[in-house]
Design a protein around this motif. Structure first.
Motif, short mmCIF file in Angstrom:
data_model
loop_
_atom_site.label_atom_id
_atom_site.label_comp_id
_atom_site.label_asym_id
_atom_site.label_seq_id
_atom_site.Cartn_x
_atom_site.Cartn_y
_atom_site.Cartn_z
N LEU A 179 0.82 -1.19 0.00
CA LEU A 179 0.00 0.00 0.00
C LEU A 179 0.85 1.24 0.00
N ALA A 180 0.33 2.32 -0.60
CA ALA A 180 1.00 3.61 -0.52
C ALA A 180 0.98 4.06 0.92
N ALA A 181 1.95 4.88 1.28
CA ALA A 181 2.22 5.19 2.67
C ALA A 181 0.99 5.64 3.40
N GLY A 182 0.72 4.92 4.52
CA GLY A 182 -0.23 5.39 5.52
C GLY A 182 -1.67 5.32 5.13
N GLY A 183 -2.52 4.99 6.11
CA GLY A 183 -3.94 5.05 5.89
C GLY A 183 -4.56 6.22 6.60
N ALA A 184 -3.76 7.09 7.17
CA ALA A 184 -4.28 8.22 7.91
C ALA A 184 -4.98 9.18 6.99
N LEU A 185 -6.09 9.76 7.46
CA LEU A 185 -6.83 10.72 6.67
C LEU A 185 -6.14 12.06 6.74
N ALA A 186 -6.07 12.75 5.59
CA ALA A 186 -5.53 14.10 5.57
C ALA A 186 -6.62 15.06 5.17
N ALA A 187 -6.31 16.33 5.27
CA ALA A 187 -7.36 17.34 5.11
C ALA A 187 -7.94 17.37 3.72
N GLY A 188 -7.14 17.64 2.72
CA GLY A 188 -7.67 17.85 1.38
C GLY A 188 -7.49 16.66 0.49
N CYS A 189 -8.11 16.73 -0.69
CA CYS A 189 -8.03 15.63 -1.63
C CYS A 189 -7.04 15.88 -2.73
N ASN B 130 -19.43 7.57 -3.50
CA ASN B 130 -18.26 6.83 -3.01
C ASN B 130 -17.00 7.67 -3.16
N HIS B 131 -16.27 7.84 -2.05
CA HIS B 131 -14.99 8.56 -2.06
C HIS B 131 -13.87 7.67 -1.50
N THR B 132 -13.95 6.39 -1.76
CA THR B 132 -13.04 5.33 -1.33
C THR B 132 -13.19 5.02 0.16
N GLN B 133 -12.64 3.92 0.56
CA GLN B 133 -12.83 3.45 1.93
C GLN B 133 -12.01 4.22 2.96
N ARG B 134 -10.73 4.51 2.65
CA ARG B 134 -9.86 5.11 3.68
C ARG B 134 -9.29 6.46 3.29
N HIS B 135 -9.68 6.97 2.16
CA HIS B 135 -9.21 8.30 1.71
C HIS B 135 -7.69 8.36 1.60
N ILE B 136 -7.12 7.35 0.99
CA ILE B 136 -5.70 7.37 0.67
C ILE B 136 -5.54 7.59 -0.84
N ALA B 137 -4.30 7.76 -1.29
CA ALA B 137 -4.05 8.12 -2.69
C ALA B 137 -4.35 6.92 -3.60
#
Length: 280
Positions: A19-29, A151-158
């Motif tokens: 997976l691309a780094a981290g599953g943490a949510l960030a502010a913007g898309c 749908n905006h994906t499950q974990r909001h990662i890249a």
């Protein structure tokens, strides 16, 4: 004429490692707006051959609800003559779509929905799956207000940077949440952390049951926390008939800016509608 981002059909990205780094949510898309140069791609032009066995579970036909069950969300559907990736709607009709990336403080989300409804607006919410897991009641709140839910994906990662199997899992996991909560995966998919989907992600979204990828032509930049006046100026400087505006739940600036945005749209004769209505 609808402006879109060209999709390259010659191939998909090969499966990478991890997976691309981290599953943490960030502010913007995204930190950039969609490209201004594009050509139309018709529905059905992308292959759906990479669909997982679960993808067929996300079709349009649903079981009839039990007596007393609230109406289900509309099933996904293709819009005639629309491209696979949609940046804006028709410029000939005085309508715009305000679209919100669904995550963050549920109290702010409710404030935004209340404000939109008081102003006679209907919006589109692209929800993050983990946010729906934490606040499942908001799925019904959105639909009961007459808004679109997607749908905006499950974990909001890249998602564009993920290997194929992981990208598909991000799309279908959120679709599963939506279907469980509303009876439908919704019509709209928007990739996380990017204004447009890569060719691979666009193909996977279609395989999962989303005929169209929803981009935008106006980025409010509200996730940068510039203050309500700046959000208002940015939106109103760029919005015009057919625009799709990118906004976010979770930011007080957006709540404070929305009444002024709606007032000025009304003064200009522009009606804020769901994306489904914008393109119908």
């Amino acid at each position: 004429m609808v402006r879109v981002t060209t999709i390259d059909r010659r191939g998909a990205l090969r499966t990478g490692a991890g997976l691309a780094a981290g599953g943490a949510l960030a502010a913007g898309c995204a930190t950039s707006s969609p490209s201004s140069t594009a050509s139309a791609v018709r529905p059905g032009s992308s292959s759906a051959s990479a669909a997982s066995p679960r993808a067929s579970d996300h079709g349009a036909s649903e079981r009839a609800p039990a007596p007393g069950t609230p109406p289900a969300a509309p099933a996904p559907r293709a819009f005639p003559r629309q491209p696979t990736q949609i940046t804006h709607g028709p410029r000939t009709r005085a309508r715009v779509a305000l679209t919100f990336h669904g995550q963050g403080d549920p109290g702010i989300a409710r404030q935004l929905l209340d404000t939109a409804e008081k102003g006679g607006a209907r919006v589109t919410v692209l929800a993050v799956g983990t946010w729906l897991d934490e606040h499942p009641e908001l799925a019904r709140r959105i639909l009961d207000g007459g808004h679109d839910l997607g749908n905006h994906t499950q974990r909001h990662i890249a998602v564009n940077a993920l290997p194929e199997n992981d990208a598909l899992a991000e799309i279908t996991a959120c679709a599963d949440r939506l279907k469980h909560l509303t009876g439908s995966i919704g019509t709209w998919f928007r990739p996380s952390r990017a204004p447009t989907a890569s060719p691979l992600v666009a193909r996977l979204a279609r395989a999962a049951g989303y005929p169209h990828v929803l981009s935008y032509d106006v980025d409010s930049l509200d996730y940068t926390r510039p203050g309500a006046p700046a959000v208002t100026r940015k939106v109103l400087a760029e919005v015009r008939s057919g625009s799709v505006v990118s906004l976010h739940f979770g930011y007080p600036d957006t709540v404070a800016a929305l009444p002024a945005v709606l007032h000025e749209l009304d003064r200009r004769g522009l009606r804020a509608v769901t994306t489904t209505e914008l393109l119908s």
